[in-house]
Scaffold this motif. Structure first.
Motif, PDB file in Angstrom:
ATOM      1  N   SER A 126      45.833  49.176  23.791  1.00  0.00           N
ATOM      2  CA  SER A 126      45.706  50.730  24.381  1.00  0.00           C
ATOM      3  C   SER A 126      44.449  50.995  25.904  1.00  0.00           C
ATOM      4  O   SER A 126      44.337  52.159  25.784  1.00  0.00           O
ATOM      5  CB  SER A 126      46.208  51.591  22.930  1.00  0.00           C
ATOM      6  OG  SER A 126      44.460  51.281  22.691  1.00  0.00           O
ATOM      7  N   LYS A 127      43.719  49.977  25.470  1.00  0.00           N
ATOM      8  CA  LYS A 127      42.008  49.993  26.271  1.00  0.00           C
ATOM      9  C   LYS A 127      42.164  49.038  27.110  1.00  0.00           C
ATOM     10  O   LYS A 127      41.186  49.574  28.121  1.00  0.00           O
ATOM     11  CB  LYS A 127      41.552  50.431  24.956  1.00  0.00           C
ATOM     12  CG  LYS A 127      40.644  51.493  24.130  1.00  0.00           C
ATOM     13  CD  LYS A 127      39.587  50.655  23.096  1.00  0.00           C
ATOM     14  CE  LYS A 127      39.924  51.838  22.010  1.00  0.00           C
ATOM     15  NZ  LYS A 127      39.162  51.535  20.759  1.00  0.00           N
ATOM     16  N   ILE A 128      42.148  48.435  27.036  1.00  0.00           N
ATOM     17  CA  ILE A 128      42.376  46.851  28.162  1.00  0.00           C
ATOM     18  C   ILE A 128      43.358  45.726  28.666  1.00  0.00           C
ATOM     19  O   ILE A 128      43.821  45.649  27.162  1.00  0.00           O
ATOM     20  CB  ILE A 128      40.653  46.208  27.902  1.00  0.00           C
ATOM     21  CG1 ILE A 128      40.731  45.411  28.888  1.00  0.00           C
ATOM     22  CG2 ILE A 128      40.679  45.089  26.756  1.00  0.00           C
ATOM     23  CD1 ILE A 128      38.729  45.223  28.887  1.00  0.00           C
ATOM     24  N   ASP A 129      43.453  45.914  29.936  1.00  0.00           N
ATOM     25  CA  ASP A 129      44.584  44.686  29.800  1.00  0.00           C
ATOM     26  C   ASP A 129      43.357  43.401  29.647  1.00  0.00           C
ATOM     27  O   ASP A 129      42.995  42.890  30.192  1.00  0.00           O
ATOM     28  CB  ASP A 129      44.950  44.881  31.474  1.00  0.00           C
ATOM     29  CG  ASP A 129      45.871  43.690  31.739  1.00  0.00           C
ATOM     30  OD1 ASP A 129      45.934  42.732  32.187  1.00  0.00           O
ATOM     31  OD2 ASP A 129      47.330  44.280  31.634  1.00  0.00           O
ATOM     32  N   GLY A 139      44.831  40.489  30.811  1.00  0.00           N
ATOM     33  CA  GLY A 139      44.247  40.244  32.225  1.00  0.00           C
ATOM     34  C   GLY A 139      43.426  40.294  32.661  1.00  0.00           C
ATOM     35  O   GLY A 139      42.970  39.153  33.409  1.00  0.00           O
ATOM     36  N   TYR A 140      43.315  41.942  32.929  1.00  0.00           N
ATOM     37  CA  TYR A 140      41.326  41.501  33.869  1.00  0.00           C
ATOM     38  C   TYR A 140      40.510  41.588  32.531  1.00  0.00           C
ATOM     39  O   TYR A 140      39.782  41.206  32.761  1.00  0.00           O
ATOM     40  CB  TYR A 140      41.582  43.527  33.641  1.00  0.00           C
ATOM     41  CG  TYR A 140      40.643  44.438  33.580  1.00  0.00           C
ATOM     42  CD1 TYR A 140      40.282  44.712  34.774  1.00  0.00           C
ATOM     43  CD2 TYR A 140      39.830  44.583  32.684  1.00  0.00           C
ATOM     44  CE1 TYR A 140      39.031  45.178  34.974  1.00  0.00           C
ATOM     45  CE2 TYR A 140      38.452  45.567  32.477  1.00  0.00           C
ATOM     46  CZ  TYR A 140      38.094  45.719  34.577  1.00  0.00           C
ATOM     47  OH  TYR A 140      37.173  45.977  34.510  1.00  0.00           O
ATOM     48  N   LEU A 141      40.453  41.827  31.390  1.00  0.00           N
ATOM     49  CA  LEU A 141      39.569  40.842  30.770  1.00  0.00           C
ATOM     50  C   LEU A 141      39.375  39.475  31.225  1.00  0.00           C
ATOM     51  O   LEU A 141      37.500  39.681  31.296  1.00  0.00           O
ATOM     52  CB  LEU A 141      39.651  41.163  28.963  1.00  0.00           C
ATOM     53  CG  LEU A 141      38.775  40.623  28.461  1.00  0.00           C
ATOM     54  CD1 LEU A 141      37.383  41.698  28.428  1.00  0.00           C
ATOM     55  CD2 LEU A 141      39.024  40.813  26.440  1.00  0.00           C
ATOM     56  N   ALA A 142      40.425  38.372  30.853  1.00  0.00           N
ATOM     57  CA  ALA A 142      40.238  37.462  31.468  1.00  0.00           C
ATOM     58  C   ALA A 142      39.323  37.042  32.657  1.00  0.00           C
ATOM     59  O   ALA A 142      38.559  36.516  33.167  1.00  0.00           O
ATOM     60  CB  ALA A 142      41.447  36.290  31.789  1.00  0.00           C
ATOM     61  N   ALA A 143      40.004  37.967  33.517  1.00  0.00           N
ATOM     62  CA  ALA A 143      39.354  38.483  34.990  1.00  0.00           C
ATOM     63  C   ALA A 143      37.181  38.532  35.177  1.00  0.00           C
ATOM     64  O   ALA A 143      36.658  37.782  35.257  1.00  0.00           O
ATOM     65  CB  ALA A 143      39.931  39.177  36.341  1.00  0.00           C
ATOM     66  N   PHE A 144      37.717  39.326  34.336  1.00  0.00           N
ATOM     67  CA  PHE A 144      36.193  40.100  33.798  1.00  0.00           C
ATOM     68  C   PHE A 144      35.914  38.601  33.007  1.00  0.00           C
ATOM     69  O   PHE A 144      33.826  38.603  33.794  1.00  0.00           O
ATOM     70  CB  PHE A 144      36.008  41.071  32.905  1.00  0.00           C
ATOM     71  CG  PHE A 144      34.672  41.297  32.674  1.00  0.00           C
ATOM     72  CD1 PHE A 144      33.909  42.076  33.767  1.00  0.00           C
ATOM     73  CD2 PHE A 144      34.375  40.805  31.318  1.00  0.00           C
ATOM     74  CE1 PHE A 144      32.804  41.972  33.171  1.00  0.00           C
ATOM     75  CE2 PHE A 144      32.696  41.478  30.634  1.00  0.00           C
ATOM     76  CZ  PHE A 144      31.560  42.115  31.832  1.00  0.00           C
ATOM     77  N   LEU A 145      35.668  38.217  32.515  1.00  0.00           N
ATOM     78  CA  LEU A 145      34.953  37.167  31.704  1.00  0.00           C
ATOM     79  C   LEU A 145      34.645  35.781  32.395  1.00  0.00           C
ATOM     80  O   LEU A 145      33.836  35.040  32.337  1.00  0.00           O
ATOM     81  CB  LEU A 145      35.525  36.089  30.001  1.00  0.00           C
ATOM     82  CG  LEU A 145      35.729  37.729  29.657  1.00  0.00           C
ATOM     83  CD1 LEU A 145      36.808  36.831  28.008  1.00  0.00           C
ATOM     84  CD2 LEU A 145      34.235  37.971  28.916  1.00  0.00           C
ATOM     85  N   ILE A 185      47.250  32.168  17.183  1.00  0.00           N
ATOM     86  CA  ILE A 185      46.526  33.147  18.943  1.00  0.00           C
ATOM     87  C   ILE A 185      48.167  33.970  18.291  1.00  0.00           C
ATOM     88  O   ILE A 185      49.439  33.298  17.870  1.00  0.00           O
ATOM     89  CB  ILE A 185      46.864  32.058  19.432  1.00  0.00           C
ATOM     90  CG1 ILE A 185      45.507  31.634  19.593  1.00  0.00           C
ATOM     91  CG2 ILE A 185      46.841  32.381  20.973  1.00  0.00           C
ATOM     92  CD1 ILE A 185      45.466  29.374  19.674  1.00  0.00           C
ATOM     93  N   ASP A 186      48.663  34.803  19.224  1.00  0.00           N
ATOM     94  CA  ASP A 186      49.271  35.868  19.357  1.00  0.00           C
ATOM     95  C   ASP A 186      49.188  36.050  21.162  1.00  0.00           C
ATOM     96  O   ASP A 186      48.117  35.819  21.825  1.00  0.00           O
ATOM     97  CB  ASP A 186      49.219  37.097  18.409  1.00  0.00           C
ATOM     98  CG  ASP A 186      50.487  37.743  18.674  1.00  0.00           C
ATOM     99  OD1 ASP A 186      51.020  37.224  18.892  1.00  0.00           O
ATOM    100  OD2 ASP A 186      50.372  39.274  18.044  1.00  0.00           O
ATOM    101  N   GLU A 187      50.033  36.480  21.769  1.00  0.00           N
ATOM    102  CA  GLU A 187      50.958  36.888  23.006  1.00  0.00           C
ATOM    103  C   GLU A 187      49.275  37.474  22.861  1.00  0.00           C
ATOM    104  O   GLU A 187      49.249  38.639  22.306  1.00  0.00           O
ATOM    105  CB  GLU A 187      52.300  36.770  23.700  1.00  0.00           C
ATOM    106  CG  GLU A 187      52.137  37.071  24.885  1.00  0.00           C
ATOM    107  CD  GLU A 187      53.442  37.861  24.902  1.00  0.00           C
ATOM    108  OE1 GLU A 187      53.804  38.370  25.787  1.00  0.00           O
ATOM    109  OE2 GLU A 187      53.932  37.209  23.940  1.00  0.00           O
ATOM    110  N   GLY A 188      48.762  37.547  24.617  1.00  0.00           N
ATOM    111  CA  GLY A 188      48.063  38.164  25.143  1.00  0.00           C
ATOM    112  C   GLY A 188      46.409  38.208  24.606  1.00  0.00           C
ATOM    113  O   GLY A 188      45.513  39.076  24.691  1.00  0.00           O
TER     114      GLY A 188
END
Length: 192
Positions: A97-100, A102-108, A57-60
């Motif tokens: 470069s394509k998706i944040d 935190g945004y992806l976590a919120a979307f999921l 696991i890596d940051e992000g």
């Protein structure tokens, strides 16, 4: 909108070979609830995975539950960076470069996304989300600045929910303590 696999790598977990003194740490499905609440889970330890598909696991990164009624997802906290995920989890590594992340976590976490993922689960009992179903989930991609604003808002919403939960817990403790004091104050002392 793009499929998740176009903006992130989705990696499967590995079998956990538990050994109390092993150098590797492993995040299990049961650890997700602790991580989602901002707590540090007691991770299993064991031998380093010997398979090439084992990614630390890596940051992000996001950790996504592959089993269960809900599809729990959370951003990896610093406490689990370097650990590996178990077989009942997916590691989602967003392309920054394509998706944040935190945004992806919120979307999921959105109810509509959760419903779409639930509809893809297979099996009875502890249903499993197939990797290809997760890969094919369609993600709206606003400009990066807007994604970052949504991620910040989602972080504030989670922080507020955590504070409210803690406040309810403390209020309950205070209420029980007040009742105990009231009972003690109204009970005459016993003499022997």
């Amino acid at each position: 909108m793009l499929e998740l696999k176009e903006v992130a790598n989705i990696l499967t977990g590995v079998a956990v070979q538990e050994a109390g003194d092993g150098p590797a740490r492993f995040v299990r499905l049961s650890d997700l609830s602790e991580l989602r609440c901002g707590r540090i889970p007691n991770l299993a330890t064991g031998e380093e995975p010997a398979v090439a598909r084992a990614w630390a696991i890596d940051e992000g990164d996001l950790i996504v539950g592959a089993r269960g009624a809900a599809t729990d997802a959370c951003l990896a906290s610093q406490s689990v960076v370097g650990a590996y995920i178990s077989l009942d989890l997916y590691l989602v590594r967003p392309d920054p470069s394509k998706i944040d992340p935190g945004y992806l976590a919120a979307f999921l976490e959105l109810p509509t996304t959760q419903a779409a993922l639930a509809g893809s689960k297979q099996g009875s009992g502890l249903a499993r989300l197939p990797k290809d179903a997760l890969e094919k989930i369609r993600v709206p991609l606003p400009p990066m600045q807007k994604q970052q604003l949504v991620a910040g808002l989602a972080s504030c919403v989670r922080a507020e929910a955590d504070l409210l939960k803690r406040l309810i817990e403390l209020n309950s403790i205070l209420g029980r303590e007040a009742l105990a004091r009231a009972i003690c104050a109204s009970t005459p002392p016993t003499h022997s």
